[in-house]
Design a protein around this motif. Structure first.
Motif, mmCIF file in Angstrom:
data_model
loop_
_atom_site.group_PDB
_atom_site.id
_atom_site.type_symbol
_atom_site.label_atom_id
_atom_site.label_comp_id
_atom_site.label_asym_id
_atom_site.label_seq_id
_atom_site.Cartn_x
_atom_site.Cartn_y
_atom_site.Cartn_z
ATOM 1 N N LEU A 35 0.953 -1.129 0.019
ATOM 2 C CA LEU A 35 -0.017 0.139 0.158
ATOM 3 C C LEU A 35 0.891 1.217 0.062
ATOM 4 N N TYR A 36 1.943 1.390 0.659
ATOM 5 C CA TYR A 36 2.935 2.585 0.664
ATOM 6 C C TYR A 36 3.632 2.698 -0.613
ATOM 7 N N HIS A 38 1.991 1.592 -3.372
ATOM 8 C CA HIS A 38 0.890 2.247 -4.335
ATOM 9 C C HIS A 38 0.552 3.610 -4.225
ATOM 10 N N ARG A 39 0.528 3.900 -2.830
ATOM 11 C CA ARG A 39 -0.114 5.671 -2.526
ATOM 12 C C ARG A 39 0.927 6.538 -2.602
ATOM 13 N N GLU A 40 2.314 6.176 -1.968
ATOM 14 C CA GLU A 40 3.441 7.173 -2.040
ATOM 15 C C GLU A 40 4.265 7.226 -3.185
ATOM 16 N N ASN A 42 3.455 5.826 -6.150
ATOM 17 C CA ASN A 42 2.641 5.481 -7.472
ATOM 18 C C ASN A 42 2.872 4.154 -8.199
ATOM 19 N N GLN A 238 -4.347 -5.294 -1.892
ATOM 20 C CA GLN A 238 -4.713 -4.364 -3.555
ATOM 21 C C GLN A 238 -6.336 -5.004 -3.657
ATOM 22 N N ASN A 241 -8.484 -3.282 -1.119
ATOM 23 C CA ASN A 241 -8.784 -1.895 -1.483
ATOM 24 C C ASN A 241 -9.419 -1.656 -2.952
ATOM 25 N N VAL A 248 -7.722 0.093 3.472
ATOM 26 C CA VAL A 248 -6.876 -0.045 4.357
ATOM 27 C C VAL A 248 -7.088 -0.224 5.709
#
Length: 391
Positions: A35-36, A38-40, A42, A238, A241, A248
């Motif tokens: 997730l980190y 993916h979000r931070e 990209n 993923q 989400n 999350v």
């Protein structure tokens, strides 16, 4: 209470408590790495799969060398060197913000784990009577899951109060502190490692290990189980989400559910498992694993995902302690770390799994876990053949 504490050697208890401490730290960060990224950063699903998978790849081949060096130069040197390098890796996760650098750090993370795990397990075996070792693996697994309850909650809480990188910094500090404690402990207790009468070089070690058909069959079975289990922290966050709102938060609850079920059921299941064969325990565990994966594939809401995690976790409790116990049982006394290190070859499934799973998630999201369930069930073919070799 004193009788329970005297069941294992004080050094063994110290390492078990240290396992809880460091796993709390790693559970604050590594389950959320996908997730980190993916979000931070990209990162794409395939990039995420490669980043997570490379840790398993290096853990796979690093385990062979780590186990060999642990038997050759001693537990103490490998354990102390690895823990401080590992601390630096987590500081690197906090400082760097590019996918290529994360891939490098992830590789180092896998390498450190592949050196540290066999060496600490071999050290505990050195200080534990043979009849107590099956229980030792169950207690160690429970210790990991105590951390699994606390770590994810701390990770979410710390991230909400500060930057997403802060859990990585705290993890690095906790690993460094544990390293300082290990310096004191390993200098205090005299090592009990049984050394081989004839020193083997690396080529000879490969030859001996490669000739053990039962070991190779166990590794093959473990590879397929790890391929399916690797979805737990790669494609599952993923999928969650994508499937529900507040993904999350739900994934955090799934992590805590996983560890809580282990703590609740580990003791009764371990008592039952000690009354049946290791193979039967693995068969039961793998079937629960497969059913849990299928339910994940069908889940569309919070209760469904949580129920699937309960089933999946019961599979863990039956299967995972037995996988290492079977390796330890066939290993010669002078090559415990070598065999435990060689067993890290099963982590090749953990490398293939995230990459293959990421590809399936993009192209065949509706079938991803059905495929994984079939692959996990096929591991039983290898375990049964290994048992036949033993008889």
């Amino acid at each position: 209470m004193l009788k329970k504490l005297s069941y294992f050697h004080p050094l063994v208890w110290s390492i078990l408590f240290g396992t809880v401490f460091t796993r709390i730290a790693s559970f604050m960060t590594l389950p959320f790495l996908a997730l980190y990224l993916h979000r931070e950063l990209n990162a794409s699903p395939v990039d995420i799969g490669v980043t997570l998978g490379v840790a398993q790849l290096f853990a796979t081949f690093g385990g062979i060398f780590g186990g060999y060096l642990t038997d050759k130069v001693g537990r103490k040197v490998i354990i102390l060197l690895t823990i401080f390098v590992w601390s630096a890796v987590f500081f690197g996760f906090a400082l760097f913000h590019s996918v290529p650098l994360f891939i490098v750090l992830s590789a180092l993370n896998g390498l450190c784990r592949s050196f540290f795990e066999p060496s600490t397990q071999a050290l505990m075996i050195d200080f534990t009577e043979k009849e107590k070792r099956r229980r030792l693996f169950s207690v160690r697994y429970t210790a990991i899951n105590v951390a699994g309850v606390i770590g994810p909650l701390l990770g979410v809480w710390i991230s909400s109060l500060s930057s997403p990188a802060m859990p990585f910094i705290i993890t690095g500090i906790m690993y460094a502190l544990y390293g300082c404690v290990l310096v004191i402990l390993l200098n205090h207790f005299k090592m009990r490692q049984q050394m081989a009468t004839e020193r083997q070089n690396l080529f000879q070690m490969f030859k001996v290990v490669g000739a053990d058909t039962k070991l190779l069959l166990l590794i093959a079975g473990g590879t397929l189980i790890n391929l399916g289990w690797s979805q737990y922290d790669s494609t599952l966050p993923q999928l969650v989400n994508l499937s529900v709102e507040d993904g999350v938060q739900l994934f955090s609850i799934l992590l805590v559910t996983n560890a809580s079920i282990v703590l609740l059921l580990q003791l009764p299941i371990s008592i039952y498992s000690e009354k049946i064969s290791m193979l039967k325990s693995l068969v039961i565990g793998t079937c629960f694993f497969a059913l849990g994966l299928i339910l994940f594939n069908m889940a569309t809401n919070w209760p469904f995902f949580i129920g699937a995690m309960v089933i999946f976790t019961i599979g863990e409790i039956f299967a995972f302690p037995m996988m290492n116990a079977m390796i330890e049982e066939i290993a010669p006394d002078t090559q415990k770390a070598t065999y435990l290190g060689a067993s890290q070859l099963k982590n090749i499934g953990g490398f293939i799994g995230p990459v293959f799973g990421g590809w399936l998630l993009i192209h065949f999201p509706g079938e991803i876990y059905f495929v994984m369930a079939v692959l996990m069930l096929s591991s039983l073919i290898f375990y049964k053949r290994a048992l036949a070799k033993n008889s």
